[in-house]
Motif scaffolding. Structure first.
Motif, mmCIF file in Angstrom:
data_model
loop_
_atom_site.group_PDB
_atom_site.id
_atom_site.type_symbol
_atom_site.label_atom_id
_atom_site.label_comp_id
_atom_site.label_asym_id
_atom_site.label_seq_id
_atom_site.Cartn_x
_atom_site.Cartn_y
_atom_site.Cartn_z
ATOM 1 N N THR A 200 0.834 -1.189 0.000
ATOM 2 C CA THR A 200 0.000 0.000 0.000
ATOM 3 C C THR A 200 0.872 1.244 0.000
ATOM 4 O O THR A 200 1.701 1.421 0.897
ATOM 5 C CB THR A 200 -0.938 0.024 1.216
ATOM 6 O OG1 THR A 200 -1.807 -1.115 1.166
ATOM 7 C CG2 THR A 200 -1.788 1.290 1.219
ATOM 8 N N LEU A 201 0.667 2.064 -0.996
ATOM 9 C CA LEU A 201 1.327 3.359 -1.068
ATOM 10 C C LEU A 201 0.460 4.367 -0.344
ATOM 11 O O LEU A 201 -0.733 4.488 -0.637
ATOM 12 C CB LEU A 201 1.502 3.787 -2.522
ATOM 13 C CG LEU A 201 2.040 5.203 -2.757
ATOM 14 C CD1 LEU A 201 3.515 5.273 -2.376
ATOM 15 C CD2 LEU A 201 1.832 5.635 -4.199
ATOM 16 N N SER A 202 1.040 5.110 0.581
ATOM 17 C CA SER A 202 0.296 6.100 1.335
ATOM 18 C C SER A 202 0.865 7.484 1.063
ATOM 19 O O SER A 202 2.064 7.721 1.262
ATOM 20 C CB SER A 202 0.353 5.793 2.836
ATOM 21 O OG SER A 202 -0.388 6.748 3.561
ATOM 22 N N LEU A 203 -0.003 8.365 0.593
ATOM 23 C CA LEU A 203 0.384 9.753 0.323
ATOM 24 C C LEU A 203 -0.306 10.644 1.355
ATOM 25 O O LEU A 203 -1.531 10.758 1.357
ATOM 26 C CB LEU A 203 -0.038 10.160 -1.086
ATOM 27 C CG LEU A 203 0.480 9.302 -2.229
ATOM 28 C CD1 LEU A 203 -0.168 9.706 -3.543
ATOM 29 C CD2 LEU A 203 1.988 9.420 -2.331
ATOM 30 N N PRO A 204 0.453 11.265 2.245
ATOM 31 C CA PRO A 204 -0.171 12.090 3.275
ATOM 32 C C PRO A 204 -0.561 13.466 2.747
ATOM 33 O O PRO A 204 0.189 14.064 1.980
ATOM 34 C CB PRO A 204 0.941 12.217 4.327
ATOM 35 C CG PRO A 204 2.200 12.116 3.539
ATOM 36 C CD PRO A 204 1.909 11.194 2.387
ATOM 37 N N ARG A 205 -1.729 13.934 3.107
ATOM 38 C CA ARG A 205 -2.156 15.309 2.802
ATOM 39 C C ARG A 205 -1.896 15.671 1.342
ATOM 40 O O ARG A 205 -1.052 16.519 1.024
ATOM 41 C CB ARG A 205 -1.454 16.290 3.723
ATOM 42 C CG ARG A 205 -1.801 16.075 5.183
ATOM 43 C CD ARG A 205 -1.090 17.106 6.055
ATOM 44 N NE ARG A 205 0.358 16.973 5.984
ATOM 45 C CZ ARG A 205 1.071 16.078 6.613
ATOM 46 N NH1 ARG A 205 0.447 15.179 7.388
ATOM 47 N NH2 ARG A 205 2.379 16.055 6.513
ATOM 48 N N VAL A 206 -2.612 15.034 0.450
ATOM 49 C CA VAL A 206 -2.376 15.260 -0.978
ATOM 50 C C VAL A 206 -2.777 16.673 -1.388
ATOM 51 O O VAL A 206 -3.637 17.316 -0.774
ATOM 52 C CB VAL A 206 -3.128 14.230 -1.843
ATOM 53 C CG1 VAL A 206 -2.554 12.840 -1.618
ATOM 54 C CG2 VAL A 206 -4.629 14.268 -1.601
ATOM 55 N N SER A 207 -2.132 17.134 -2.472
ATOM 56 C CA SER A 207 -2.472 18.423 -3.061
ATOM 57 C C SER A 207 -2.841 18.196 -4.531
ATOM 58 O O SER A 207 -2.704 17.088 -5.057
ATOM 59 C CB SER A 207 -1.289 19.389 -2.953
ATOM 60 O OG SER A 207 -0.194 18.889 -3.706
ATOM 61 N N LEU A 208 -3.300 19.267 -5.180
ATOM 62 C CA LEU A 208 -3.706 19.145 -6.591
ATOM 63 C C LEU A 208 -2.561 18.621 -7.453
ATOM 64 O O LEU A 208 -2.785 17.897 -8.429
ATOM 65 C CB LEU A 208 -4.175 20.499 -7.115
ATOM 66 C CG LEU A 208 -5.415 21.094 -6.457
ATOM 67 C CD1 LEU A 208 -5.716 22.475 -7.026
ATOM 68 C CD2 LEU A 208 -6.622 20.184 -6.638
ATOM 69 N N SER A 209 -1.341 18.961 -7.092
ATOM 70 C CA SER A 209 -0.173 18.555 -7.876
ATOM 71 C C SER A 209 0.141 17.069 -7.753
ATOM 72 O O SER A 209 1.024 16.577 -8.459
ATOM 73 C CB SER A 209 1.051 19.370 -7.464
ATOM 74 O OG SER A 209 1.366 19.123 -6.110
ATOM 75 N N ASP A 210 -0.542 16.367 -6.882
ATOM 76 C CA ASP A 210 -0.372 14.915 -6.769
ATOM 77 C C ASP A 210 -1.243 14.154 -7.755
ATOM 78 O O ASP A 210 -1.177 12.920 -7.829
ATOM 79 C CB ASP A 210 -0.683 14.450 -5.347
ATOM 80 C CG ASP A 210 0.342 14.941 -4.338
ATOM 81 O OD1 ASP A 210 -0.067 15.401 -3.250
ATOM 82 O OD2 ASP A 210 1.549 14.871 -4.648
ATOM 83 N N THR A 211 -2.075 14.866 -8.506
ATOM 84 C CA THR A 211 -2.877 14.231 -9.548
ATOM 85 C C THR A 211 -1.937 13.640 -10.592
ATOM 86 O O THR A 211 -1.165 14.364 -11.233
ATOM 87 C CB THR A 211 -3.825 15.242 -10.205
ATOM 88 O OG1 THR A 211 -4.805 15.659 -9.244
ATOM 89 C CG2 THR A 211 -4.530 14.642 -11.418
ATOM 90 N N ALA A 212 -2.000 12.322 -10.761
ATOM 91 C CA ALA A 212 -1.056 11.620 -11.623
ATOM 92 C C ALA A 212 -1.481 10.155 -11.706
ATOM 93 O O ALA A 212 -2.429 9.733 -11.041
ATOM 94 C CB ALA A 212 0.370 11.729 -11.079
ATOM 95 N N VAL A 213 -0.755 9.386 -12.502
ATOM 96 C CA VAL A 213 -0.933 7.930 -12.523
ATOM 97 C C VAL A 213 0.172 7.317 -11.674
ATOM 98 O O VAL A 213 1.344 7.703 -11.784
ATOM 99 C CB VAL A 213 -0.864 7.372 -13.956
ATOM 100 C CG1 VAL A 213 -1.022 5.846 -13.932
ATOM 101 C CG2 VAL A 213 -1.953 7.997 -14.823
ATOM 102 N N TYR A 214 -0.204 6.378 -10.826
ATOM 103 C CA TYR A 214 0.740 5.719 -9.928
ATOM 104 C C TYR A 214 0.848 4.244 -10.308
ATOM 105 O O TYR A 214 -0.157 3.547 -10.429
ATOM 106 C CB TYR A 214 0.283 5.873 -8.479
ATOM 107 C CG TYR A 214 0.376 7.310 -8.020
ATOM 108 C CD1 TYR A 214 -0.629 8.226 -8.311
ATOM 109 C CD2 TYR A 214 1.506 7.763 -7.337
ATOM 110 C CE1 TYR A 214 -0.535 9.553 -7.938
ATOM 111 C CE2 TYR A 214 1.610 9.089 -6.954
ATOM 112 C CZ TYR A 214 0.587 9.973 -7.257
ATOM 113 O OH TYR A 214 0.700 11.292 -6.884
ATOM 114 N N TYR A 215 2.081 3.795 -10.477
ATOM 115 C CA TYR A 215 2.344 2.418 -10.884
ATOM 116 C C TYR A 215 3.079 1.670 -9.784
ATOM 117 O O TYR A 215 4.026 2.190 -9.179
ATOM 118 C CB TYR A 215 3.214 2.382 -12.136
ATOM 119 C CG TYR A 215 2.566 2.897 -13.378
ATOM 120 C CD1 TYR A 215 2.782 4.206 -13.804
ATOM 121 C CD2 TYR A 215 1.753 2.074 -14.159
ATOM 122 C CE1 TYR A 215 2.200 4.687 -14.960
ATOM 123 C CE2 TYR A 215 1.169 2.553 -15.326
ATOM 124 C CZ TYR A 215 1.398 3.854 -15.711
ATOM 125 O OH TYR A 215 0.823 4.332 -16.869
#
Lengths: 115, 111
Positions: B72-87
């Motif tokens: 599990t990948l955990s991204l804390p407190r995401v922002s608009l710039s985290d919009t992307a595809v994650y592989y």
């Protein structure tokens, strides 16, 4: 360090033409890879190389050829371009044996259109 | 070769924590788990890598259970710039040569 450099950035080919996509890296990495990415899709492995003089097929090798005469360069050749080869092509590298956990370093891609 | 399965897409709001899970049932003993982020018109970029338990860096955390059949990948407190595809990518000593990507997860962060 420039990292992984791909040229050209963009290219339009006519059906049946040929071209070579260039990829070079200055990190002395042994392993190099070519991927293609169709719009809205994931990356598909075309060919890879574990060192100079050694290449092998990936998931989608048909219509492509590669060579690896030096550690730095890993060109991808399209002999008879077809519309199905319209895609974005990414080259990547990593150190290789003895550093198996190291991540891939990607170039910025070549956007190819075949019409 | 270890095959990976991820959700096709996820939506989140700014400031939330996002968890993306990847299944890799046939992971080999020597395989590592690596996550990449890809923005439009760019090559994938390395985020984090792990072998077991938990790994944390300045941008994300990676949780790997004892059986290593998922991560599990955990991204804390995401922002608009985290919009992307994650592989999620699985590979290592035994499969160092071929590194194949799954379909990835499109994360959309909403304001």
């Amino acid at each position: 360090n420039a990292g992984v450099t791909q040229t050209p950035k963009f290219r339009i080919l006519k059906i049946g033409q040929s071209m070579t996509l260039q990829c070079t890296q200055d990190m002395n990495h042994n392993y190099m890879y070519w991927y293609r990415q169709d719009p809205g899709m994931g990356l598909k492995l075309i060919y890879y190389s574990v060192g100079a003089g050694i290449t092998d097929k990936g998931e989608v090798p048909n219509g492509y050829n590669v060579s690896r005469s030096t550690t730095e360069d890993f060109p991808l050749r399209l002999e008879l371009a077809a519309p199905s080869q319209t895609s974005v092509y990414f080259c990547a590298s990593r150190p290789g044996q003895g550093a198996a956990s190291s991540p891939l370093h990607f170039g910025n891609g070549t956007r190819l259109t075949v019409t | 070769l270890a095959k990976t399965t991820q959700p096709i897409s996820m939506d989140s709001y700014e400031g939330q924590e996002v968890n993306i899970t990847c299944s890799h049932n046939n992971i080999a003993t020597n395989d590592y788990i690596t996550w990449y982020q890809q923005f439009p018109s760019q090559g994938p970029r390395f985020i984090i890598q792990g072998y077991k338990t938990k790994v944390t860096n300045e941008v994300a955390s990676l949780f790997i259970p004892a059986d290593r059949k998922s991560s599990t990948l955990s991204l804390p407190r995401v922002s608009l710039s985290d919009t992307a595809v994650y592989y999620c990518l699985v590979g290592g000593q035994s499969s160092a040569r071929q590194l194949t990507f799954g379909s990835g997860t499109q994360l959309t962060v909403l304001p």
